[in-house]
Design a protein around this motif. Structure first.
Motif, mmCIF file in Angstrom:
data_model
loop_
_atom_site.group_PDB
_atom_site.id
_atom_site.type_symbol
_atom_site.label_atom_id
_atom_site.label_comp_id
_atom_site.label_asym_id
_atom_site.label_seq_id
_atom_site.Cartn_x
_atom_site.Cartn_y
_atom_site.Cartn_z
ATOM 1 N N ARG A 68 8.781 14.049 5.096
ATOM 2 C CA ARG A 68 7.604 14.537 4.376
ATOM 3 C C ARG A 68 6.542 13.447 4.212
ATOM 4 N N ALA A 69 6.987 12.220 4.034
ATOM 5 C CA ALA A 69 6.031 11.117 3.907
ATOM 6 C C ALA A 69 5.284 10.900 5.223
ATOM 7 N N THR A 70 5.991 11.043 6.332
ATOM 8 C CA THR A 70 5.351 10.889 7.642
ATOM 9 C C THR A 70 4.257 11.926 7.822
ATOM 10 N N ARG A 71 4.571 13.166 7.467
ATOM 11 C CA ARG A 71 3.556 14.218 7.593
ATOM 12 C C ARG A 71 2.379 13.956 6.656
ATOM 13 N N ALA A 72 2.669 13.454 5.454
ATOM 14 C CA ALA A 72 1.603 13.188 4.491
ATOM 15 C C ALA A 72 0.661 12.097 5.001
ATOM 16 N N ILE A 73 1.216 11.030 5.574
ATOM 17 C CA ILE A 73 0.388 9.954 6.115
ATOM 18 C C ILE A 73 -0.460 10.461 7.269
ATOM 19 N N ALA A 79 -7.420 13.721 7.719
ATOM 20 C CA ALA A 79 -8.477 14.025 6.751
ATOM 21 C C ALA A 79 -9.569 12.957 6.793
ATOM 22 N N ASP A 80 -9.167 11.696 6.927
ATOM 23 C CA ASP A 80 -10.155 10.617 7.037
ATOM 24 C C ASP A 80 -11.035 10.811 8.266
ATOM 25 N N GLY A 85 -16.300 12.599 10.670
ATOM 26 C CA GLY A 85 -16.972 13.374 11.712
ATOM 27 C C GLY A 85 -16.418 13.044 13.072
ATOM 28 N N ALA A 86 -16.568 13.995 14.005
ATOM 29 C CA ALA A 86 -16.023 13.829 15.355
ATOM 30 C C ALA A 86 -16.625 12.626 16.057
ATOM 31 N N GLY A 87 -17.876 12.272 15.706
ATOM 32 C CA GLY A 87 -18.522 11.166 16.397
ATOM 33 C C GLY A 87 -17.934 9.814 16.055
ATOM 34 N N ALA A 88 -17.101 9.755 15.007
ATOM 35 C CA ALA A 88 -16.552 8.461 14.620
ATOM 36 C C ALA A 88 -15.537 7.956 15.626
ATOM 37 N N GLY A 89 -14.928 8.849 16.385
ATOM 38 C CA GLY A 89 -13.958 8.444 17.389
ATOM 39 C C GLY A 89 -12.614 8.089 16.777
ATOM 40 N N LEU A 90 -11.699 7.705 17.622
ATOM 41 C CA LEU A 90 -10.347 7.346 17.203
ATOM 42 C C LEU A 90 -10.273 5.841 16.990
ATOM 43 N N THR A 91 -9.490 5.435 16.000
ATOM 44 C CA THR A 91 -9.374 4.016 15.675
ATOM 45 C C THR A 91 -7.922 3.651 15.431
ATOM 46 N N GLY A 92 -7.651 2.348 15.374
ATOM 47 C CA GLY A 92 -6.325 1.859 15.069
ATOM 48 C C GLY A 92 -5.519 1.578 16.322
ATOM 49 N N SER A 278 0.129 12.388 16.534
ATOM 50 C CA SER A 278 -1.157 11.978 15.984
ATOM 51 C C SER A 278 -2.286 12.390 16.917
ATOM 52 N N ALA A 279 -3.501 12.407 16.360
ATOM 53 C CA ALA A 279 -4.668 12.729 17.182
ATOM 54 C C ALA A 279 -4.821 11.722 18.307
ATOM 55 N N LYS A 280 -4.489 10.449 18.041
ATOM 56 C CA LYS A 280 -4.586 9.417 19.073
ATOM 57 C C LYS A 280 -3.616 9.697 20.210
ATOM 58 N N ALA A 281 -2.383 10.058 19.855
ATOM 59 C CA ALA A 281 -1.378 10.341 20.881
ATOM 60 C C ALA A 281 -1.760 11.563 21.697
ATOM 61 N N ARG A 282 -2.264 12.601 21.022
ATOM 62 C CA ARG A 282 -2.663 13.812 21.739
ATOM 63 C C ARG A 282 -3.843 13.538 22.673
ATOM 64 N N ALA A 283 -4.783 12.723 22.212
ATOM 65 C CA ALA A 283 -5.946 12.403 23.045
ATOM 66 C C ALA A 283 -5.530 11.619 24.277
ATOM 67 N N PHE A 284 -4.600 10.691 24.119
ATOM 68 C CA PHE A 284 -4.142 9.910 25.262
ATOM 69 C C PHE A 284 -3.408 10.800 26.269
#
Length: 318
Positions: A68-73, A79-80, A85-92, A278-284
């Motif tokens: 549950r903590a993994t899903r919350a993070i 949410a961040d 906004g979509a224009g911010a791109g992926l980070t980290g 994650s969104a990063k993993a899906r994008a890759f």
């Protein structure tokens, strides 16, 4: 206590199996990690971790809290990104695992395009031909080829290519070119296997099926060793077109028995079990899928920029 920060600390302890490894992953001191977990257990009123000879492992309550903590993070991260906004791109950081040869030929050369689209990302690539433990190694997405041995894995098929019987012109000039699969029994094979120097290759043509047992003096456990053996003219092998793509294009190796089909090789994006990708993993994964998708020759020829934009849009849509 920052609840999200405490959750992330606990997640890293479970994933790495120790306070010290989690501290290195988080770039903080080990005492801070131990103190955070102790405070978390006190606040929840349950024991989350137990020590064993293999290190730290979660209790039943700890495993439930981890999921549950993994899903919350992940939801907080999403949410961040949505708020920015979509224009911010992926980070980290995005930690990826892939086979050595496949990544060297087909992934790393394509990364400038992906990184240019997401300048805020840092890629950490683990190259290993073995199916490593994704959770233990902190992998966000793995690229794996062939059948998936673990049916519980969260996976998505990205692409598929044929396999061929492959050898060098020098080898075929010395040993002859097989005309039918049965001829392979008289040839020397470079075998890609964990053990043993024999294997069986299944062929199909129409309704006809035949299996041929082959052998050879060289058996290797990594694709790069198979490539080296074939390119040294030791023998022939069966391999996906991905493995010998540069040499097939240049003529350094040749595919034979092409009127017979071998089982295709599938490429999968595999994600750690028990968490949302994650969104990063899906994008890759979407980027690799779009890059390996068979191109439309007419579109590439007439409007290469439009074709490139379509590939990048497919990535963004994921």
């Amino acid at each position: 206590m920052d609840r999200l920060a405490a959750m992330e600390t606990f997640i890293r302890v479970v994933e790495t199996g120790s306070f010290s490894a989690a501290a290195r992953r988080l770039a903080i001191g080990q005492p801070a990690v131990s103190k955070t977990v102790a405070q978390l257990e006190k606040r929840l009123g349950v024991r989350l971790l137990i020590r064993s000879t293999r290190g730290l492992s979660p209790t039943e309550a700890g495993r439930s809290f981890y999921d549950r903590a993994t899903r919350a993070i992940e939801e907080a991260d999403e949410a961040d990104r949505a708020a920015r906004g979509a224009g911010a791109g992926l980070t980290g950081r995005l930690r990826i695992c892939a086979a050595v040869t496949f990544a060297s030929i087909h992934v790393v050369p394509r990364l400038p395009v992906f990184l240019a689209a997401h300048p805020g990302l840092t890629l950490d690539i683990v190259l290993d031909d073995r199916p490593i433990d994704l959770v233990e190694e902190g992998i966000d997405v793995a690229l794996r080829m062939g059948p998936l041995g673990d049916s519980s894995l969260a996976a998505r098929k990205l692409a598929s290519v044929p396999r061929y019987v492959i050898g060098t012109p020098t080898y075929f000039a010395r040993s002859g070119t097989p005309a039918v699969p049965a001829d392979l029994a008289k040839h020397v094979a470079v075998i890609y296997a964990r053990s043993g120097n024999r294997e069986t290759w299944p062929f199909r043509r129409g309704t006809a099926e035949v299996s041929v047992s082959v052998s050879g003096p060289l058996c290797v456990s990594a694709a790069e060793g198979v490539r080296a053996g074939v390119l040294a003219h030791i023998g022939l092998t069966i391999a996906s077109s991905w493995m010998f793509d540069p040499e097939l294009s240049s003529g350094a190796v040749q595919a034979v028995l092409t009127d017979w089909a071998l089982p295709a090789v599938d490429l999968w994006a595999v994600y750690p079990t028990g968490r949302m990708p994650s969104a990063k993993a899906r994008a890759f994964a979407a980027f690799i899928e779009s890059e390996l998708r068979p191109a439309d020759p007419a579109r590439e020829r007439d409007d290469p920029e439009a074709a490139h934009r379509m590939r990048m849009q497919a990535q963004a849509d994921c």
